[in-house]
Design a protein around this motif. Sequence first.
Motif, short mmCIF file in Angstrom:
data_model
loop_
_atom_site.label_atom_id
_atom_site.label_comp_id
_atom_site.label_asym_id
_atom_site.label_seq_id
_atom_site.Cartn_x
_atom_site.Cartn_y
_atom_site.Cartn_z
N MET A 122 39.62 27.65 32.90
CA MET A 122 40.99 28.05 32.59
C MET A 122 41.90 28.03 33.83
N GLN A 123 41.60 27.14 34.78
CA GLN A 123 42.41 27.02 36.00
C GLN A 123 42.57 28.36 36.73
N GLY A 124 41.49 29.10 36.76
CA GLY A 124 41.53 30.38 37.46
C GLY A 124 40.92 31.52 36.69
N GLY A 125 40.58 31.31 35.43
CA GLY A 125 39.98 32.37 34.62
C GLY A 125 40.99 33.41 34.20
N PHE A 126 40.59 34.66 34.16
CA PHE A 126 41.49 35.71 33.69
C PHE A 126 42.71 35.92 34.59
N PRO A 127 42.62 35.68 35.89
CA PRO A 127 43.86 35.70 36.67
C PRO A 127 44.90 34.71 36.16
N ARG A 128 44.45 33.57 35.63
CA ARG A 128 45.42 32.62 35.05
C ARG A 128 46.08 33.21 33.81
N LEU A 129 45.29 33.89 32.96
CA LEU A 129 45.90 34.54 31.80
C LEU A 129 46.89 35.61 32.25
N SER A 130 46.55 36.33 33.30
CA SER A 130 47.46 37.35 33.82
C SER A 130 48.77 36.73 34.28
N VAL A 131 48.68 35.58 34.92
CA VAL A 131 49.90 34.87 35.35
C VAL A 131 50.72 34.44 34.12
N TRP A 150 46.31 35.04 45.94
CA TRP A 150 46.30 33.94 44.97
C TRP A 150 47.37 34.18 43.91
N MET A 151 47.47 35.40 43.42
CA MET A 151 48.46 35.74 42.39
C MET A 151 49.88 35.53 42.92
N VAL A 152 50.13 35.94 44.15
CA VAL A 152 51.45 35.72 44.74
C VAL A 152 51.75 34.22 44.81
#
Length: 771
Positions: free
Chosen positions: A414-423, A442-444
């Motif tokens: 998912m192009q980053g996993g759950f951090p991608r969903l968070s984005v 990474w999130m920033v």
Amino acid sequence: MICISNPDFKNTPVHPGRKHFNYQISDQSAPPVVTIVTPFYNTGEAFHQTAQSILQQSLQQFEWLIVNDGSDDAHALQILEQYRHKDARIRVIDHPENRGLSAARNTGFRHAQTEYVALLDSDDLLEPTAIEKWWWFLQSRPQFGFVASYHVAFEGKNYLWTGGFHDGAQNAERNRVSMMCMIRKSVHQAVGGFDESIRGGLEDWDFWMRCAAQGVWGATVPEFLAWYRLRSDHSDHWQNLQEERIAEFRARFQRLYPHLYNGQFPNPPLRDFSLDLILPSLEIPRANQLEKSSRRLLLILPWLVMGGAERFALNLMDELQKHGWQVTVVATAAAEQTWFYDFAKRSEDVFILPHFLPVKDYPRFLAYLIQSRQFDAVLVQGSHEGYRLLPLVRQLYPDLPLVDYLQFITPDWMQGGFPRLSVLYKEYLDRTITSSYQLLNWMVGEGVERQKLEVCYIGVDDQTWKPDQTAREQVRNGLGVGMDELVLLYAARFEEQKRPLLMLEVIRRLSEGGKSFRLWIAGDGSLSNAMEQKIKQADFESKIVWLGSMPAEKMPSLMAAADIFFLPSQNEGIAQAIYEAMASGLVVVAARVGGQTELVTPECGFLVEVCEEQTQIEEYQRILNELIENPELRQSMGQRARQRIQERFTLEGMGNYMIHVLEEVIREQDAIWEPAPITPELVEKTRTIVEFLQARQEGLRLYKVVEDLSNQYSELYKKFEELTSPKPPSHWFYLWVRQLFLPVYEKVKGNYFGRLLGAVKNFVKEKVIKK
């Protein structure tokens, strides 16, 4: 909730040692949404426990009808009298004489004000969420007439019973359901209620069979929600439970309902959705408004299994409860839920949605739960469904604080996993908390505002996870491992992320190098079979202790009994297990991924770069060789590891910071628990989300089916190859001899001559086939 792996039959729903949620209805005059019917006949002190289990139900908007079936025992009548005016929701209905269980239940149904009627006998018990889950099950699945659950038999005999309505036609052979269930009042009326002429037991079996004959059947919530108080021998009290009477009942059913024994037993589908068009309901029950005296958090997780993310959730619950918070847990994905008990013993308010709801009702159940419990905040951690439903929650409750916690980045998923969903869902989140600065950065970089981000290290309880010589001796003695043997521990989910097969390759090389050690493997997952196969193929099986999925409470002792913690992950945030290992005084050998350099420094552990696999294996082998040969180095690094935890990464610090962030977000909002108006746009948005989640769920199910079929095909193909491969003449000679003597052997097996012939057969097989 009972621990399935180690059941304590004294830990009933009313045990004083349980952490109770203390459910209280805000308005006891609110009309009931369910009816509870309890027949009462000369019941003794046990009735107080039954009453307690009802009064502490999570669904508080009920009426309880106690049908006094002509009791004539003075003490029993005194007990009953205590409940006549105890609570406005309780009504006692008196029979002038004893008429039996069937008559008492029928009386209860006639007086019931609701469609949903739960039955509980006067000495049995229910888990706190039983009635609420049954109620939601029947609301969500109109194709079923009644619902029950697994049950715990206790007192006279102790066992766990998983039989029930889900066994389908097996119920025609023998009654597999206890009378702790919920039945639609309309179904009871349609079949004419319980047969009042049956007074010696099995009146419930008769009722189920009459329902089945009319095409009505039930389902089972796969949780141990009911406790059945059992005498050592029930047949001495209920004459129909004797085997000859059971056979007579079965014969009568076969005469009356032959179609049920000819393949026409009703089988309503649990999976009742279409992949073409979903019309989910947003009719949110305005019911069960509970009193609130403390902060409440809704914690949304994917599942309740052994893992670092789940361990963090358990630790967070402990810390919040120390500060007076109440936590409700919602799990959204199907799994074996091996840590269900670990969560339930911290909070009774645990809901595994796939156990009692179809996906289409997830939105309105969450909305109902928010209204009922009046949460101060919602925390999402690792749940697909949780993220996808955030837009609905935000639109329904615009001021309810929504927060997520992120463990690590998964670059290949998912192009980053759950951090991608968070984005992707950042506009709906008030705050995102990460487990490391590496993840925050990474999130920033992905466009999340810095002021909406916080870092909270997972932390660990250094009083639970610690060096413990007593535990070390007990665990090693129990596993047959000497005190002087070196033990490597691998504890993780058996998934590609944790690289269990790479771990085993390193161990194989260590073993071939002549190193003396033992390897303990704790966990479970999709790669279990592949791991077992690799262990069997290699020549180091004697060095392995395969522990499987361990209960959470046993892991600290296991850590204390090991020497080196080995976790060559493909990616992590900061692994929870590494915190625990360091606090336990173990030297850590792990991967240089995620934020692990923020925890593991060179003086207390080794981190290996993730690079070409062969290079990694060689580096892990080199490090482990060094540690195996140098006990002084292991000891000094383990001591420094524990010291680092105590200085910077305690569980108390984690709890304090998480509460600080939650309180800050709450102060910024002013949560209102009345939902916003339901608009056509919201309904359409709900439909789109539900269709996606159902399609995803179905895709995962079909993938599992294909995987299972593929594994079965592989096994069949191997057997086919064995059968069709060329055999030496000795093989056919053995089969000829075996076939020649088989008729004789069948007649004489069991006596002396048969045993002698069997020994000759085995000798020929050993000498001829395996020559």
